[in-house]
Design an enzyme around this catalytic site. Sequence first.
Site, PDB file in Angstrom:
ATOM      1  N   GLY A 117      64.208 -67.763  55.271  1.00  0.00           N
ATOM      2  CA  GLY A 117      64.134 -66.744  53.986  1.00  0.00           C
ATOM      3  C   GLY A 117      62.117 -66.988  53.459  1.00  0.00           C
ATOM      4  N   CYS A 118      62.100 -66.090  53.006  1.00  0.00           N
ATOM      5  CA  CYS A 118      60.915 -66.569  52.312  1.00  0.00           C
ATOM      6  C   CYS A 118      60.494 -67.503  51.350  1.00  0.00           C
ATOM      7  CB  CYS A 118      60.187 -65.676  51.635  1.00  0.00           C
ATOM      8  SG  CYS A 118      61.008 -65.165  49.825  1.00  0.00           S
TER       9      CYS A 118
END
Length: 312
Positions: A117-118
């Site tokens: 995930g970012c």
Amino acid sequence: MNVYIDGNSGTTGLRIHERLAARADVTLLSLPEEKRKDPAAKKEIFALSDVVFFCLPDPAARESAALVESLPEGSRPRIIDTSTAHRTAPDWVYGFPELSENFRRRLTDSLKTAVPGCHASGFIALVKPLVDAGLVAGDSLFCCHSLTGYSGGGKAMIADYRASDRNRTYSSPRQYGLNQQHKHLKEMKAITGLANEPAFCPIVGDFYSGMLVTVPLFRQNLRGNAADIAALYRDLYQSEVVRFVPSLADEKGFIAASALSDRDSMRIAVCGNEERILLCALYDNLGKGASGAAIQCLNIMTGAEETTGLAL
């Protein structure tokens, strides 16, 4: 190499498509618009693919994974999933090769890869090495602040920010995830090996893309000092993609979260002083935080040069 992008109309899928369309070693497969959600059509194109990217909401990613699993073993493509659905699943490989040689080795052999995930990418890059090296205890309590561009919210948020009649509050940073149940928390805990999820403060700003993740540390919670952390990062992060740098600040002492917008790299730095230390990761939420990381995983999984197609 035949590649199909399942869900190529979102921000992540579009950027992956853009990067891969320019490559001579990739043939992009496609389905007519009316068949993109048809299970039979998807199974057919999956069977024709060497690699499939999932750029989908979690439930749809799980459905597509089940379709791949239903194919005869010799017809199954390798999967690179950019959703949250499989990031902590035991039979999926977490796609962050810079974390250790074991992560890289597993990625090389992976049939099913989950792209980080970012927000989680920055936190994990900063914290996991400290846990692994024993500089912090696994039961330590962490806070994390993450400032992101609005593209991370997808088409709906992009439209909100670009609307001519938008609310004036969109011009200022807006904190969200206030219930401390953000979907990235699970992997932030699992991949670092922490006993507890961090207190996480994600903030969206009035800029398209870019990300700055900051993890504060008090000296008394550290088995060492700031110089030890810097030395650890310097040894671990030496690649073109993820690299330790002495400073991320400009000449006036500011770090711009958008400084690496449109790039697929990440830069790591240690700020603060001996008593209050700030660990910082700077990158693009759509680059090393999403599409760039996915393409890097593709390169490693297929034996291509690791940075092929990346904007560094």
